[in-house]
Design an enzyme around this catalytic site. Sequence first.
Site, PDB file in Angstrom:
ATOM      1  CE  LYS A 212      -3.948   2.246   2.076  1.00 23.43           C
ATOM      2  NZ  LYS A 212      -3.450   3.567   1.620  1.00 23.43           N
ATOM      3  CD  GLU A 261      -2.510   5.123  -4.500  1.00 25.31           C
ATOM      4  OE1 GLU A 261      -1.861   6.151  -4.234  1.00 25.31           O
ATOM      5  OE2 GLU A 261      -3.676   4.937  -4.132  1.00 25.31           O
ATOM      6  NE  ARG A 365     -14.622   4.074   2.326  1.00 25.80           N
ATOM      7  CZ  ARG A 365     -13.488   4.491   1.786  1.00 25.80           C
ATOM      8  NH1 ARG A 365     -12.515   3.618   1.596  1.00 25.80           N
ATOM      9  NH2 ARG A 365     -13.313   5.742   1.426  1.00 25.80           N
TER      10      ARG A 365
END
Length: 508
Positions: A212, A261, A365
């Site tokens: 992440k 990202e 989510r």
Amino acid sequence: MLFADLVAASAAVAATPKRAEKIARLAELLRRLEPGEIAPAVAFLAGELPTGRIGVGWSTIVRAHAGDSAPAPELAIADVVRFLEDVLATVGEGSAAERSRRIAALFARATAPEADFLARLLVGELRQGALAGVMGDAAAAAAGVRPAALRRAAMLTGDLARAAQIALADGEPGLAAVSLEVGRPVLPMLASTSADPAAALAETGAASVEWKVDGARIQVHRFGANVRIFTRNLNEVSDRLPAVVAIAASLDVSSAVLDGELLGLDEEEGPRAFQDTMRGFAGTGRGALRPYFFDVLELDGEVLIDRPLRERLERLDRAVGALAVPRIATADAAEAEHFLAGALDAGHEGVMVKALEGRYEAGRRGKGWRKVKPVQTLDLVVLAAEWGHGRRRAWLSNLHLGARDPETGGFVMVGKTFKGLTDELLRWQTQRFQEIAEREADGTVWLRPECVVEIALDGVQRSTRYPGGVALRFARVRRYRPDREAATASTIDEVRALLPGAATASIR
């Protein structure tokens, strides 16, 4: 429809904590709208502007709202839409004054409840319990379609309001006709939080466990020689990222939609702090920006969102090679923990745990994607609190947080938060804060520095906004600490120690 009807529905939604009641009240309103009112009404009720932000701040709103309110409703939803279009079209010399005049004219036509709603809507602080998830379910109920069908169309159009309009006009056949188009941004899939890899794997089963990285979410669309890059909020930023455009254009594909990202790298190719990435994103920073891709939604003419992640990752590797985010496939918690430790050692936030059999779904989510990262906490002192808006109007809400400065014996402000406050805490702190109030000005009550509150946060970044040179990221209240005195609160040095690279750098 009168704008007042929409405002009344918003107030009713804010007044009930029950999701089913929120959905029913909103659905009833949506059924009464004219076709041209549906999309803007859905946007307004979700706390968004159909035109996007118009660059209005609280100071402008306060000046515009200085006069008397209208005695009775007269504004229509269409009037507010025309106002937004006119403000956006007002550019050039003298535009600031003309915009202010138009805003003041709108508020002069608004009743007090309408003006309050408009003020919060225009500055992006409308918090009333009717955000995208509730609005999507309400639109589905109003149209008599499956919520999943509407969510899918919203994902593919990148626009919940547009999907609601299609649903109410054409039902499920209209929603089914919506397809992914390369070049049109797709709403991103989001993740829930798990405490550790074992808890995440219990939800996902066999999973892709990935770094992440603390960067900026991007969605890259490649079609032929053309490349378009969008942010998480679906704003196009292609012209600001020429290096990423060049990377995407070099891929050996005819078309692709890539999710990923963008991360700033230092001279040793280690991750930069989030704010440094954002400076590079805006074209004002130094250092390389590297894309890490973790999903592919279309490749060479084939739409992949309904394929399991396992298959999407195979195609992702074929499309981007070494640009794929580092990952492992596992169902073993110990192996996932080991991978998490490696990600943290490399300077990243933690890991994402994603069900290998999961489809790409936006708007919720759910269990399919889980983020795992260490929770950092600080015990800080409440220096002040601001009176809330909307349903929090009668409560002191937004907290000004301070860290202890051992050198001066005082406290240094390091951030604000209104997140994590239950109604019970709001009632308690409103009473308590008025007992220790020192002064009040412009909606802020300044306090004797006595209350210690435990704050969870996602990290700390450098900031010139606060005198300590640092600011909290995504701070939220966990609990108050009556067992601790302000003299034992976390110090400013403890806050600074959470900065990326703090072991080797000083910001004094």
